[in-house]
Each structure stands twice: as structure tokens, then as C-alpha cells.
Design a protein around this motif. Structure first.
Motif, mmCIF file in Angstrom:
data_model
loop_
_atom_site.group_PDB
_atom_site.id
_atom_site.type_symbol
_atom_site.label_atom_id
_atom_site.label_comp_id
_atom_site.label_asym_id
_atom_site.label_seq_id
_atom_site.Cartn_x
_atom_site.Cartn_y
_atom_site.Cartn_z
ATOM 1 N N SER A 93 5.733 5.051 1.664
ATOM 2 C CA SER A 93 5.270 6.429 1.593
ATOM 3 C C SER A 93 6.475 7.341 1.375
ATOM 4 C CB SER A 93 4.528 6.814 2.878
ATOM 5 O OG SER A 93 3.765 7.983 2.662
ATOM 6 N N ALA A 94 6.355 8.273 0.420
ATOM 7 C CA ALA A 94 7.467 9.175 0.088
ATOM 8 C C ALA A 94 7.032 10.617 0.264
ATOM 9 C CB ALA A 94 7.921 8.945 -1.356
ATOM 10 N N ASN A 95 7.855 11.357 0.960
ATOM 11 C CA ASN A 95 7.667 12.812 1.064
ATOM 12 C C ASN A 95 6.302 13.198 1.609
ATOM 13 O OD1 ASN A 95 10.234 13.595 0.033
ATOM 14 N ND2 ASN A 95 9.533 12.943 -1.995
ATOM 15 N N THR A 96 5.855 12.477 2.598
ATOM 16 C CA THR A 96 4.542 12.767 3.173
ATOM 17 C C THR A 96 4.620 13.283 4.614
ATOM 18 O OG1 THR A 96 4.383 10.430 3.747
ATOM 19 C CG2 THR A 96 3.226 11.130 1.761
ATOM 20 N N LEU A 97 5.542 12.752 5.426
ATOM 21 C CA LEU A 97 5.485 13.053 6.862
ATOM 22 C C LEU A 97 5.831 14.510 7.172
ATOM 23 C CD1 LEU A 97 6.901 9.767 8.452
ATOM 24 C CD2 LEU A 97 4.580 10.315 7.685
ATOM 25 N N HIS A 98 6.595 15.165 6.302
ATOM 26 C CA HIS A 98 6.907 16.588 6.530
ATOM 27 C C HIS A 98 5.815 17.503 5.972
ATOM 28 C CE1 HIS A 98 8.773 15.566 2.635
ATOM 29 N NE2 HIS A 98 8.432 16.784 2.281
ATOM 30 N N ILE A 99 4.925 16.932 5.163
ATOM 31 C CA ILE A 99 3.781 17.691 4.649
ATOM 32 C C ILE A 99 2.633 17.620 5.659
ATOM 33 C CG2 ILE A 99 2.043 17.794 2.788
ATOM 34 C CD1 ILE A 99 4.885 18.552 1.885
ATOM 35 N N MET A 100 2.526 16.496 6.334
ATOM 36 C CA MET A 100 1.438 16.292 7.308
ATOM 37 C C MET A 100 1.719 17.058 8.602
ATOM 38 S SD MET A 100 0.865 12.201 6.922
ATOM 39 C CE MET A 100 0.399 11.457 5.363
ATOM 40 N N SER A 101 0.643 17.411 9.308
ATOM 41 C CA SER A 101 0.775 17.970 10.664
ATOM 42 C C SER A 101 1.185 16.841 11.616
ATOM 43 C CB SER A 101 -0.565 18.547 11.116
ATOM 44 O OG SER A 101 -1.492 17.481 11.254
ATOM 45 N N SER A 113 -2.826 5.139 -3.260
ATOM 46 C CA SER A 113 -3.860 5.796 -2.449
ATOM 47 C C SER A 113 -3.469 7.258 -2.243
ATOM 48 C CB SER A 113 -4.018 5.112 -1.092
ATOM 49 O OG SER A 113 -3.027 5.531 -0.178
ATOM 50 N N ASP A 114 -4.462 8.053 -1.908
ATOM 51 C CA ASP A 114 -4.193 9.457 -1.533
ATOM 52 C C ASP A 114 -5.496 10.088 -1.068
ATOM 53 O OD1 ASP A 114 -2.949 12.031 -1.249
ATOM 54 O OD2 ASP A 114 -1.569 11.502 -2.864
ATOM 55 N N GLN A 115 -5.376 11.371 -0.715
ATOM 56 C CA GLN A 115 -6.569 12.136 -0.373
ATOM 57 C C GLN A 115 -7.435 12.279 -1.632
ATOM 58 O OE1 GLN A 115 -5.498 15.369 2.752
ATOM 59 N NE2 GLN A 115 -3.864 15.388 1.236
ATOM 60 N N LEU A 140 0.866 -1.179 0.000
ATOM 61 C CA LEU A 140 0.000 0.000 0.000
ATOM 62 C C LEU A 140 0.899 1.224 0.000
ATOM 63 C CD1 LEU A 140 -2.727 1.519 0.422
ATOM 64 C CD2 LEU A 140 -2.317 1.293 2.883
ATOM 65 N N GLU A 141 0.726 2.096 -1.004
ATOM 66 C CA GLU A 141 1.448 3.374 -1.011
ATOM 67 C C GLU A 141 0.523 4.444 -0.441
ATOM 68 O OE1 GLU A 141 2.595 4.992 -4.826
ATOM 69 O OE2 GLU A 141 3.867 6.513 -3.879
ATOM 70 N N ILE A 142 1.008 5.181 0.535
ATOM 71 C CA ILE A 142 0.211 6.263 1.138
ATOM 72 C C ILE A 142 0.724 7.597 0.588
ATOM 73 C CG2 ILE A 142 -0.419 7.402 3.298
ATOM 74 C CD1 ILE A 142 -0.176 4.691 4.681
ATOM 75 N N GLY A 143 -0.190 8.392 0.031
ATOM 76 C CA GLY A 143 0.191 9.685 -0.548
ATOM 77 C C GLY A 143 0.885 9.510 -1.880
ATOM 78 N N SER A 144 0.212 8.870 -2.836
ATOM 79 C CA SER A 144 0.850 8.557 -4.133
ATOM 80 C C SER A 144 1.140 9.799 -4.970
ATOM 81 C CB SER A 144 -0.016 7.589 -4.935
ATOM 82 O OG SER A 144 -0.141 6.347 -4.267
ATOM 83 N N GLY A 145 0.487 10.922 -4.678
ATOM 84 C CA GLY A 145 0.825 12.199 -5.328
ATOM 85 C C GLY A 145 0.527 12.213 -6.812
ATOM 86 N N THR A 146 1.562 12.295 -7.626
ATOM 87 C CA THR A 146 1.371 12.315 -9.089
ATOM 88 C C THR A 146 1.207 10.911 -9.667
ATOM 89 O OG1 THR A 146 3.725 12.113 -9.523
ATOM 90 C CG2 THR A 146 2.856 14.363 -9.299
ATOM 91 N N GLN A 173 3.711 8.933 -10.239
ATOM 92 C CA GLN A 173 4.932 8.565 -10.987
ATOM 93 C C GLN A 173 5.688 7.424 -10.305
ATOM 94 O OE1 GLN A 173 5.517 13.083 -11.335
ATOM 95 N NE2 GLN A 173 7.347 12.234 -12.284
ATOM 96 N N HIS A 174 5.834 7.512 -8.976
ATOM 97 C CA HIS A 174 6.537 6.436 -8.263
ATOM 98 C C HIS A 174 5.814 5.110 -8.470
ATOM 99 C CE1 HIS A 174 8.769 9.112 -5.099
ATOM 100 N NE2 HIS A 174 9.518 8.862 -6.153
ATOM 101 N N ALA A 175 4.489 5.139 -8.336
ATOM 102 C CA ALA A 175 3.707 3.900 -8.400
ATOM 103 C C ALA A 175 3.913 3.193 -9.734
ATOM 104 C CB ALA A 175 2.225 4.216 -8.185
ATOM 105 N N ILE A 192 -9.200 6.119 -1.912
ATOM 106 C CA ILE A 192 -9.118 7.321 -1.081
ATOM 107 C C ILE A 192 -8.615 6.913 0.293
ATOM 108 C CG2 ILE A 192 -10.419 9.172 0.021
ATOM 109 C CD1 ILE A 192 -12.376 9.042 -2.350
ATOM 110 N N LEU A 193 -7.516 7.510 0.707
ATOM 111 C CA LEU A 193 -7.007 7.255 2.053
ATOM 112 C C LEU A 193 -6.457 8.567 2.606
ATOM 113 C CD1 LEU A 193 -4.738 4.281 3.235
ATOM 114 C CD2 LEU A 193 -4.963 6.461 4.407
ATOM 115 N N ASP A 194 -7.251 9.182 3.485
ATOM 116 C CA ASP A 194 -6.783 10.329 4.267
ATOM 117 C C ASP A 194 -6.475 9.759 5.638
ATOM 118 O OD1 ASP A 194 -6.648 12.444 6.100
ATOM 119 O OD2 ASP A 194 -7.988 13.693 4.898
ATOM 120 N N VAL A 195 -5.240 9.895 6.076
ATOM 121 C CA VAL A 195 -4.839 9.195 7.306
ATOM 122 C C VAL A 195 -5.656 9.621 8.523
ATOM 123 C CG1 VAL A 195 -2.492 8.700 6.516
ATOM 124 C CG2 VAL A 195 -2.942 10.823 7.791
#
Ligand SMILES: C[S@@+](CC[C@H](N)C(=O)[O-])C[C@H]1O[C@@H](n2cnc3c(N)ncnc32)[C@H](O)[C@@H]1O
Length: 217
Positions: A118-126, A66-68, A41-47, A49-51, A97-100
Motif C-alpha cells: 500500500s502506498a500513500n494511504t495511511l496519511h489519507i485515512m483517519s 483494489s480501492d474504494q 494485494l494492493e490496497i488503495g491502488s489510486g490511479t 500506475q503503480h500496479a 472493491i476494498l474499503d478498509v
């Protein structure tokens, strides 16, 4: 439920140059890290491209994007269009749809997920979102045995480079709740889900790839 892709031409979809730059070094790590896994499961797939790239190069895996909600159409379009071009449609699953911070999708998919990326997500999240990210992983225990997280991290509150310090300032200007996280805190949240840091790998551009494995039962 996966949504239908939009008819946006591939060339006009949102594109991240950073993804293109980091995908090969990340793949080199994931090839080992996910060698015994089946369903990521990829969390925050974004564009997306990685997937598309990881699914094409790790054909033994099913790669679940997955993503918001607002990202779903773009990821669907990329998976459908680029997936077809590179013939990876078989192991690349259209996004869910996966919003944590919302209830995580449960049901058919849940019992099969044995790895999370998950890539480049934890610094974007609160901070609350980061906590929700880890508590949500509990849904996939006990079968979840590998967690790989890519991005910038601090060590004992210290930035590991000037560029990361500047990046953190940029993030906080945009959203004061965001920012580069301390690896010690991430390890603590992971340990609450019975996941222990096995490898902390230096990656290009002052990023890290953290590989967590499930504690033995
Ligand atoms: C900087 S983008 C990274 C996208 C992609 N993984 C990459 O490396 O290019 C941050 C991602 O985090 C996701 N994200 C932020 N808050 C989230 C939340 N509450 N739940 C799930 N994903 C979230 C965003 O939707 C976005 O896809």
C-alpha cells in the motif's frame, strides 16, 4: 467482483506525477521484499500506475489491485489499456472493491494472498481507518508473510522534514482526520497482526518504505 473498464482514453485518465517519480525506487525494494511471494494485494491502488508498473516488472507475482468503489473504473481502465500495451495483463488482476472500513472481500482470493502493498494511504485515512486496515490484514493470516507500506512517517511524534510538516498541515486543512502517522503506532498495529518491522528504508522526497514480515509460528 471486478467491474468492467470504462472507455476513457489512457491519456485522459487521472495521472500522478509522484507515482512516476517514485515507482522505480519502490520497485527496487519490492524486487527483494516480494521475491518469494506469489500473490500481492494492493490496497488503495489510486490511479493504477503503480500496479501496471510493478506487475510488468515482477512477473512471478499476481498483482491484485483494489480501492474504494469510486476509484474502480479508473483502475480498471488503466489496467486494461496500459496492461495490454505493456503485455502484463496475465499477472495484473482487475480491481476489487476494498474499503478498509467495510467488510473485506472474502472467498476465492483470500486464501492465496501472501503479501500486501500500500502506498500513500495511511496519511489519507483517519485513525479509525488505519486501525481497520491492520485488523483487516488478519483475514490473510497465516499465509500473509510480507507487508510493504510506502509513504511519509513521523518518529516519536516528530516530523522528519519541513516538507513533511507542511504536507501534514495541507492534509489536515483538507481533512482534519488525516495526517502523517507515527511509525511507532504503525508498528504496534502491525504487531497485533503478528507482523514485525524488518526494514525501514529511506526513500526519495522524505518518504519511507516499511517492510514487515510475519513472526515465525
Ligand atoms: C493519495 S491516494 C494514493 C494512491 C496510490 N496508492 C498512490 O500511491 O498514488 C490515497 C488512496 O487511499 C485510498 N483510501 C482512502 N481511504 C480508504 C479506505 N477507507 N479504504 C481503502 N482505500 C482507501 C484512496 O481511495 C486512494 O486510492
Amino acid at each position: 467482483m471486478p467491474l468492467m473498464p470504462i472507455a476513457q482514453p489512457l491519456a485522459q485518465l487521472p495521472f500522478s506525477q509522484a507515482c512516476e517519480n517514485n515507482k522505480a525506487p519502490i520497485l527496487a525494494v519490492l524486487t527483494q521484499a516480494f521475491s518469494l511471494n506469489q500473490h500481492v494485494l494492493e490496497i488503495g491502488s489510486g490511479t493504477g500506475q503503480h500496479a501496471v508498473y510493478f506487475a510488468a516488472n515482477l512477473p512471478h507475482l499476481i498483482w491484485q489491485t483494489s480501492d474504494q468503489a469510486e476509484y474502480i473504473e479508473v483502475i480498471s481502465a488503466r489496467c486494461t489499456q496500459e496492461g495490454k500495451l505493456s503485455d502484463v495483463a496475465a499477472n495484473l488482476a482487475l480491481p476489487i472493491i476494498l474499503d478498509v472500513t467495510a467488510p473485506w472481500p472474502v472467498g476465492g482470493l483470500t486464501p492465496e494472498i501472501d503479501a500486501v502493498f500500500s502506498a500513500n494511504t495511511l496519511h489519507i485515512m483517519s485513525k479509525n481507518m488505519v486501525e481497520a486496515f491492520f485488523s483487516g490484514l488478519g483475514l490473510y493470516l497465516p499465509q500473509l508473510n510480507t507487508l510493504c507500506i510506502y509513504g511519509p512517517f513521523n518518529y516519536q511524534g516528530e516530523f522528519s522534514s519541513d516538507s513533511n510538516r507542511q504536507f501534514d498541515g495541507f492534509l489536515k486543512q483538507r481533512d482534519p482526520a488525516s495526517g502523517i502517522r507515527d511509525i511507532e503506532w504503525i508498528c504496534q498495529l502491525a504487531s497485533e497482526q503478528k507482523l514485525t518491522l524488518q526494514h525501514d528504508i529511506a526513500m526519495p522526497a522524505n518518504n519511507r518504505l516499511l517492510q514487515f514480515v510475519r513472526d515465525s509460528l
